[in-house]
Design a protein around this motif. Structure first.
Motif, PDB file in Angstrom:
ATOM      1  N   ALA A  72       0.851  -1.186   0.000  1.00 61.05           N
ATOM      2  CA  ALA A  72       0.000   0.000   0.000  1.00 61.05           C
ATOM      3  C   ALA A  72       0.892   1.244   0.000  1.00 61.05           C
ATOM      4  O   ALA A  72       0.651   2.207  -0.733  1.00 61.05           O
ATOM      5  N   ALA A  73       1.965   1.183   0.796  1.00 69.23           N
ATOM      6  CA  ALA A  73       2.894   2.315   0.857  1.00 69.23           C
ATOM      7  C   ALA A  73       3.589   2.495  -0.488  1.00 69.23           C
ATOM      8  O   ALA A  73       3.770   3.618  -0.975  1.00 69.23           O
ATOM      9  N   LEU A  74       3.907   1.370  -1.072  1.00 68.38           N
ATOM     10  CA  LEU A  74       4.580   1.388  -2.368  1.00 68.38           C
ATOM     11  C   LEU A  74       3.718   2.086  -3.431  1.00 68.38           C
ATOM     12  O   LEU A  74       4.183   2.880  -4.232  1.00 68.38           O
ATOM     13  N   VAL A  75       2.423   1.790  -3.361  1.00 71.98           N
ATOM     14  CA  VAL A  75       1.488   2.401  -4.298  1.00 71.98           C
ATOM     15  C   VAL A  75       1.428   3.902  -4.050  1.00 71.98           C
ATOM     16  O   VAL A  75       1.372   4.707  -4.976  1.00 71.98           O
ATOM     17  N   ALA A  76       1.467   4.263  -2.752  1.00 72.96           N
ATOM     18  CA  ALA A  76       1.397   5.683  -2.410  1.00 72.96           C
ATOM     19  C   ALA A  76       2.579   6.434  -2.985  1.00 72.96           C
ATOM     20  O   ALA A  76       2.452   7.579  -3.443  1.00 72.96           O
ATOM     21  N   THR A  77       3.745   5.789  -3.040  1.00 72.04           N
ATOM     22  CA  THR A  77       4.933   6.494  -3.549  1.00 72.04           C
ATOM     23  C   THR A  77       5.088   6.342  -5.063  1.00 72.04           C
ATOM     24  O   THR A  77       5.257   7.306  -5.773  1.00 72.04           O
ATOM     25  N   GLY A  78       4.966   5.121  -5.537  1.00 72.92           N
ATOM     26  CA  GLY A  78       5.266   4.885  -6.962  1.00 72.92           C
ATOM     27  C   GLY A  78       4.040   4.800  -7.855  1.00 72.92           C
ATOM     28  O   GLY A  78       4.168   4.657  -9.062  1.00 72.92           O
ATOM     29  N   GLY A  79       2.843   4.832  -7.297  1.00 70.52           N
ATOM     30  CA  GLY A  79       1.629   4.655  -8.094  1.00 70.52           C
ATOM     31  C   GLY A  79       1.314   3.177  -8.245  1.00 70.52           C
ATOM     32  O   GLY A  79       2.172   2.328  -7.974  1.00 70.52           O
ATOM     33  N   VAL A  80       0.099   2.888  -8.672  1.00 72.89           N
ATOM     34  CA  VAL A  80      -0.307   1.484  -8.831  1.00 72.89           C
ATOM     35  C   VAL A  80       0.406   0.909 -10.053  1.00 72.89           C
ATOM     36  O   VAL A  80       0.357   1.502 -11.129  1.00 72.89           O
ATOM     37  N   PRO A  81       1.083  -0.224  -9.892  1.00 70.66           N
ATOM     38  CA  PRO A  81       1.761  -0.795 -11.072  1.00 70.66           C
ATOM     39  C   PRO A  81       0.742  -1.270 -12.099  1.00 70.66           C
ATOM     40  O   PRO A  81      -0.325  -1.752 -11.723  1.00 70.66           O
ATOM     41  N   LYS A  82       1.098  -1.159 -13.381  1.00 66.50           N
ATOM     42  CA  LYS A  82       0.183  -1.633 -14.428  1.00 66.50           C
ATOM     43  C   LYS A  82       0.002  -3.141 -14.325  1.00 66.50           C
ATOM     44  O   LYS A  82      -1.074  -3.664 -14.542  1.00 66.50           O
ATOM     45  N   LEU A  83       1.092  -3.820 -14.031  1.00 64.73           N
ATOM     46  CA  LEU A  83       1.022  -5.273 -13.840  1.00 64.73           C
ATOM     47  C   LEU A  83       1.891  -5.660 -12.651  1.00 64.73           C
ATOM     48  O   LEU A  83       2.977  -5.096 -12.465  1.00 64.73           O
ATOM     49  N   LEU A  84       1.409  -6.611 -11.884  1.00 60.76           N
ATOM     50  CA  LEU A  84       2.240  -7.195 -10.847  1.00 60.76           C
ATOM     51  C   LEU A  84       2.601  -8.596 -11.318  1.00 60.76           C
ATOM     52  O   LEU A  84       1.721  -9.393 -11.657  1.00 60.76           O
ATOM     53  N   LEU A  85       3.891  -8.869 -11.417  1.00 66.49           N
ATOM     54  CA  LEU A  85       4.346 -10.171 -11.915  1.00 66.49           C
ATOM     55  C   LEU A  85       4.901 -10.992 -10.767  1.00 66.49           C
ATOM     56  O   LEU A  85       5.636 -10.468  -9.922  1.00 66.49           O
ATOM     57  N   MET A  86       4.547 -12.263 -10.728  1.00 68.94           N
ATOM     58  CA  MET A  86       5.014 -13.151  -9.657  1.00 68.94           C
ATOM     59  C   MET A  86       5.733 -14.342 -10.287  1.00 68.94           C
ATOM     60  O   MET A  86       5.087 -15.178 -10.909  1.00 68.94           O
ATOM     61  N   ALA A  87       7.061 -14.383 -10.157  1.00 63.07           N
ATOM     62  CA  ALA A  87       7.799 -15.550 -10.683  1.00 63.07           C
ATOM     63  C   ALA A  87       8.217 -16.389  -9.488  1.00 63.07           C
ATOM     64  O   ALA A  87       8.983 -15.930  -8.639  1.00 63.07           O
TER      65      ALA A  87
END
Ligand SMILES: Cc1cc2nc3c(=O)[nH]c(=O)nc-3n(C[C@H](O)[C@H](O)[C@H](O)COP(=O)(O)OP(=O)(O)OC[C@H]3O[C@@H](n4cnc5c(N)ncnc54)[C@H](O)[C@@H]3O)c2cc1C
Length: 552
Positions: free
Chosen positions: A338-353
């Motif tokens: 949530a903090a990450l979104v507050a600083t960098g914005g919502v990512p277009k895609l979240l990738l999980m490898a």
């Protein structure tokens, strides 16, 4: 023939129950697709002998009344309308739900066994079927084989077809047969049988031999496909074996009904580490996928900004639904994002490898190597060093469909472009076009995109108000435009969810008329009366989509 007469005939024929009760019919009238078809009757066969008797009785009744047909149903979670019929539903979940032997590397099962119970039994030997679908808690083995299901571990392990060794089936005249890999000599012996089984072997052998080049040319180029009949899978080029079980897998109960399966199993790796990538710029996606795949992740999944936003918003609701302990951890763990979104914005895609190995050190090392390989791309990344830490990403990925469904009322999930596959190399060309296309229609629905990014398989399941004619029309306008793009990139219309009512009419667009005529011949060879699940795989029409779509 009225339903009461048919019910009497079928009740006489089988040991299991046959019902015309409204509640049982209503339940069988729906799966998780856009459709509703009210069956005349639901039958609950007790064993393979009952399935034979049921099929024979249906065949005889069909001669008098062609509307008497039969559709198999196991878990009933199909997204394409696969188990829906106005005829008779054969429900396998009630009685034919027994596990057989679990051996050193295989398990024997009936179709009505839910995957969750199947896995409980196989885990006692430390083994799993790695092609399990995301619907693993609600789907049964009947549809896992019926749809040739696949899931999050398919990237590393392949689809269900790969694990199917032997299948006991009931053919369209009610006779039993066992399909498995046959040597050329064994095939010749089978061809001598003066039964429907013998005739199927003779005619399928001719069909495959005469059309070998055409079939080979249409072998799907992408890593997973559930569209059409898998004619390209019957003959094993390496061993020369001829295996009709591979054709029945994914045929949605249109060629034969299966009553017992032997599936090979694998020992899963014990430890996992995950590289999470917060992607803000889609153009570099193919490069990321290429580099990460080199490190051989067991799974490589993704979800989009819509899912991410919904997850952050609906976490409190999800928490309460998941039980307090698990939920509290998820809530707390999500705070950094949530903090990450507050600083960098919502990512277009979240990738999980996710990387799976025998030791945690090896798994971590692989995740680190993948992160290192991306270093010069300046991405926002994070490594979750064990399964406990990566669980929240999996919950959001697995729940993405439910998240969307729970987020708005009065809307219906509308799987109609829910499962296409494109080659990952096509992402820079394909994805902007896809987004542009979907956005043209976005006033009609809300949507999320989640998927198996490593194999190019996307799940777009919008929420729509289907009571509005103009919204229902979007399904007919948008789907062919998306499929045109997908086909141009060398992709397929469905990787796992199958054709059913919703996609059968697109098979000519995907495979062309010649190949579709081979599908029709295949259906004719197996089921000359057309009693097994008509309109799926062959003969489905856009009118049926329109007629049976839920409108409430
Ligand atoms: C939230 C959600 C997530 C999903 N995720 C995935 C996923 O990751 N991967 C995936 O592949 N699918 C997925 N699906 C679709 C579906 O759950 C799977 O394909 C599943 O394998 C279907 O199993 P089932 O037993 O419920 O099938 P059913 O709905 O009962 O049947 C599916 C098809 O198989 C046929 N069939 C059933 N039993 C037999 C039999 N004994 N003999 C012959 N034919 C038979 C039916 O006629 C029908 O055409 C998802 C669905 C939902 C709702």
């Amino acid at each position: 023939m009225d339903a009461t007469e048919l019910k009497n005939i079928l009740t006489e024929a089988i040991k299991g129950e046959v019902t015309d009760e409204a509640s049982a019919r209503r339940e069988a009238s729906r799966d998780t697709s856009l459709f509703e078809r009210m069956p005349a009757l639901v039958a609950y066969p007790k064993d393979a002998g009952d399935v034979s008797a049921l099929v024979k009785a249906i065949g005889q009744a069909h001669e008098k009344d062609p509307s008497v047909v039969l559709a198999a149903r196991s878990g009933g979670t199909d997204m394409s309308g696969g188990p829906l019929t106005t005829g008779v539903v054969a429900d396998f979940a009630k009685h034919m739900n027994h596990m057989g032997d679990v051996g050193a590397d295989y398990a024997v099962t009936e179709p009505g066994v839910y995957y969750r119970d199947f896995e409980k039994a196989t885990l006692e030997k430390g083994l799993i079927l790695p092609s399990y679908p995301a619907s693993r808690e609600i789907a049964a083995m009947g549809g896992i084989v019926g749809n040739d299901a696949a899931g999050e571990r398919t990237l590393g392990y392949g689809k269900t077809e790969k694990y199917l060794e032997e299948l006991d089936v009931v053919l369209s005249d009610g006779s039993p047969a066992t399909f498995k890999a046959l040597s050329p000599e064994e095939l010749e012996e089978k061809k001598k049988l003066e039964t429907l089984e013998g005739q199927i072997y003779r005619e399928m052998h001719v069909l495959l031999t005469e059309n070998a080049a055409l079939i080979e040319a249409h072998r799907p180029k992408v890593s997973k496909n559930s569209a059409g009949y898998a004619l390209w899978s019957i003959k094993d080029p390496a061993t020369g074996a001829f295996n009709l079980a591979k054709l029945i897998c994914g045929s949605q109960g249109t060629l034969a009904l299966w009553t017992k399966a032997k599936l090979s199993l694998v020992k899963p790796k014990e430890h996992r580490a995950m590289l999470v990538i917060f992607l803000h710029e889609l153009t570099i996606l193919p490069e990321i996928v290429k580099r990460v795949l080199k490190e051989k992740p067991e799974s490589f999944e993704s979800y989009d900004d819509h899912t991410f936003t919904l997850a952050v918003k609906f976490i409190p609701e999800m928490l309460s639904q998941m039980g307090f302990v698990k939920a509290a951890r998820l809530g707390i763990d999500f705070l950094p994002e949530a903090a990450l979104v507050a600083t960098g914005g919502v990512p277009k895609l979240l990738l999980m490898a996710e990387f799976a190995e025998d030791t945690i050190e090896e798994a971590d090392a692989k995740a680190l190597a993948a992160e290192e390989a991306l270093k010069d791309l300046n991405l926002q990344t994070k490594i979750e060093k064990n399964e406990k830490e990566s669980e929240k990403y999996w919950i959001v990925r697995r729940e993405s469909f439910n998240l969307l469904r729970k987020s708005l009322h009065g809307m219906h999930t509308a799987p109609f472009i829910d499962d296409f596959v494109v080659p990952p190399e096509s992402y820079p060309d394909f994805l902007p076009k896809l987004y542009a296309l979907i956005n043209e229609y976005s006033s009609h629905f809300i949507y999320t995109i989640a998927g198996h990014i490593g194999s190019g398989n996307f799940h777009i399941i919008p929420l729509m108000d289907l009571s509005k004619e103009e919204n229902r029309q979007v399904i007919f306008d948008l789907a062919p435009r998306v499929y045109e793009l997908v086909i141009k990139e060398g992709g397929t219309t469905t990787g796992e969810h199958n054709d059913g009512i919703i996609r059968t009419p697109y098979l000519p667009m995907l495979f062309g008329a010649e190949m579709v005529s081979l599908f029709e011949k295949t259906k004719q060879i197996f089921d000359p009366q057309n009693i097994f699940n008509p309109g799926k795989k062959v003969g489905g029409t856009f009118e049926e989509i329109k007629r049976d779509m839920i409108k409430a």
